[in-house]
Enzyme design. Structure first.
Site, PDB file in Angstrom:
ATOM      1  CG  ASP A  23       2.750   0.312   7.679  1.00 25.16           C
ATOM      2  OD1 ASP A  23       2.274  -0.203   6.657  1.00 25.16           O
ATOM      3  OD2 ASP A  23       2.061   0.556   8.688  1.00 25.16           O
ATOM      4  CD  GLU A  29      -3.362  -1.366   5.410  1.00 23.54           C
ATOM      5  OE1 GLU A  29      -3.704  -2.263   6.181  1.00 23.54           O
ATOM      6  OE2 GLU A  29      -2.677  -0.393   5.795  1.00 23.54           O
ATOM      7  CG  HIS A  54       0.985   2.801  12.369  1.00 25.58           C
ATOM      8  ND1 HIS A  54      -0.233   2.272  12.682  1.00 25.58           N
ATOM      9  CD2 HIS A  54       1.278   2.319  11.129  1.00 25.58           C
ATOM     10  CE1 HIS A  54      -0.668   1.511  11.693  1.00 25.58           C
ATOM     11  NE2 HIS A  54       0.242   1.508  10.729  1.00 25.58           N
ATOM     12  CG  ASP A 102       0.908  -3.747   4.850  1.00 26.14           C
ATOM     13  OD1 ASP A 102       1.794  -2.925   5.174  1.00 26.14           O
ATOM     14  OD2 ASP A 102      -0.280  -3.617   5.188  1.00 26.14           O
ATOM     15  CG  HIS A 120      -0.476   0.064   2.516  1.00 30.68           C
ATOM     16  ND1 HIS A 120      -0.144   1.254   3.119  1.00 30.68           N
ATOM     17  CD2 HIS A 120      -0.214  -0.908   3.424  1.00 30.68           C
ATOM     18  CE1 HIS A 120       0.291   1.005   4.344  1.00 30.68           C
ATOM     19  NE2 HIS A 120       0.268  -0.290   4.554  1.00 30.68           N
TER      20      HIS A 120
HETATM   21 ZN   LIG Z   1       0.788  -1.301   6.334  1.00 29.59          ZN
END
Ligand SMILES: [Zn+2]
Length: 458
Positions: free
Chosen positions: A293, A327, A425, A355, A281
């Site tokens: 990510d 995503e 994140h 991912d 993504h």
């Molecule tokens: Zn991801």
């Protein structure tokens, strides 16, 4: 005579499969040598991270990434590159969040915090209230409205350190982030603070998506760092009474914005209307560069096309590298891809998503039928030299997980997961935390799998 014939047939089949294995191991070695020597994923990732950076859906960064990956796909040798328009949620973080715990004597303990994705804001005035800690939803239910009403609920759900597979711990504790805000709002909470989903104690708030349940009021939701969560839990225990917290965030959900999936294809020579998808993504959280990510998954998918071309392999089926949009906070790109596949009555054979980060390869996880899994298992040993030692049955990837509706067998690339939730994140998800060797070795295994599925079907 009959026995002799059967033995003879066996011998022919056996030697054929040995020969095929030999031929495949030679081709896979060629793919590996190509990628480990000339791989382009790492330099493409550098561009994505350093020249573009954060790519949250609806942002200018996401749009730049659409254009950049279209170019990368062309350079990788795709016959056709095109975009699939889709509308995406457009959430913005607003100003830097403020949060603290009020201590005795007018002192404050400043929290390392950030808004959770899709959260509403407190506005400039902020929210100030007593803090109640819960370690499970059962505890929250037990406290009920009498205790929770008017409070800030601190959801302290640590990731279980005894699970060697960190995604399992994320799956379990992640409910605090996804559902916690609405679960707390149900009992009249005014805001929520969620312990970051991180495997280790650190000083970074880790964002991620949360989802409001329409049956309850929307309340602001933030993540605090694991170290702050540990500190806060200890303070609440020591004092045996609620502490007062202040939170201010100005995040907001804007109207949906136009965006795109980016698709690059190598057209199949024998079965051009049969599709094999490999993707990651393209969107990423706004706090960092979205390196692991999921910049790595996108760049590896582009590398699959480049490596097939460079190794002189002409696929029988059409191979698509897909950069899925959105995503992280909506999944609209994956939905659009499936919608078009069904509307155009495309025959999808296989879809592989990367991912879980660009770390050292460990295995693949397959969501396929029994006979397909048996077929895949026959190829497993071909991967051993390149670090992949397990083929398991399990999930694939959020963007492809429903492509079985279009006929596809599904798979997820599984790299080592120990360091993923250190950077996941958070501001630490940057290019510097990706190893060129590990990234390219992942691409080797992905390309080898696509090569075999294309050659033999599934
Ligand atoms: Zn991801």
């Amino acid at each position: 005579m009959m026995m002799k014939f059967i033995f003879g047939l066996f011998a022919v089949l056996f030697s054929f499969s040995l020969m095929a294995q030999k031929e495949d191991s030679v081709t896979i070695k060629k793919i590996a040598d190509e990628i480990l020597t000339n791989g382009g994923a790492y330099e493409n990732l550098r561009f994505l991270c350093k020249k573009i950076g954060p790519r949250l859906s609806g942002s200018a960064g996401a749009q730049k990434a659409v254009q950049a990956t279209a170019r990368m796909l062309k350079e990788a040798g795709a016959d056709t590159v095109y975009m699939q328009p889709c509308m995406v949620p457009h959430w913005v973080r607003g100003e830097k969040e403020i949060g603290f715990i009020q201590l005795a004597g007018g002192k404050k303990y400043n929290l390392k915090l950030c808004s959770l994705g899709n959260s509403i804001g407190t506005g400039k005035k902020g929210v100030s209230a007593g803090v109640i800690e819960v370690k499970s939803f059962a505890e929250l239910d037990a406290l009920g409205t009498t205790v929770v009403k008017g409070k800030i609920v601190f959801l302290n759900f640590p990731m279980n350190p005894t699970y060697v597979e960190t995604f399992r711990a994320y799956g379990e504790s992640g409910i605090a982030r996804w559902n916690g805000p609405s679960m707390a709002a149900k009992y009249g909470a005014v805001a929520t603070m969620v312990r970051s989903m991180a495997s280790n104690p650190d000083d970074y708030p880790h964002t991620g998506v949360m989802k409001y349940n329409d049956s309850f009021p929307k309340i602001p939701a933030v993540a605090i760092s694991t170290n702050d969560a540990i500190w806060l839990s200890k303070q609440l225990k020591l004092r045996m009474a609620p502490l007062t917290a202040y939170i201010q965030n100005t995040s907001a959900m804007l109207p949906d914005a136009p965006s795109f999936n980016v698709v690059g294809e190598i057209r199949g020579t024998e079965f051009p209307t049969e599709y094999i998808t490999v993707g990651g993504h393209l969107d990423s959280w706004d706090l960092a560069e979205g390196a692991n990510d999921d910049g790595t998954g996108c760049m590896q998918s582009i590398e699959v096309l480049r490596a097939l071309k460079a190794a002189g392999i002409k696929p029988k089926r059409t191979i698509r590298a897909v950069m899925f949009m959105n995503e992280e906070n909506g999944g609209r790109g994956g939905e659009k891809y499936l919608e078009l596949a069904l509307a155009n009555k495309e025959k999808h054979v296989f879809a592989l998503e990367s991912d879980d980060g660009g770390f050292t390869p460990r295995g693949f996880s397959f969501d396929v039928k029994d006979d397909q899994f048996q077929k895949l298992l026959q190829w497993k040993d071909l991967f051993y030299n390149y670090g992949v030692y397990f083929f398991n049955r399990g999930g694939s990837g959020a963007d492809v997980e429903e492509l079985n509706k279009a006929g596809a067998g599904l798979a997820g690339f599984v790299p080592d997961s120990q360091r993923y939730f250190d950077i996941h994140h958070a501001v630490t998800d940057v290019f510097e935390n990706v190893s060129r060797r590990e990234l390219h070795l992942g691409a080797v295994n992905m390309t080898a799998l696509i090569y075999l599925v294309d050659k033999y079907g599934l």
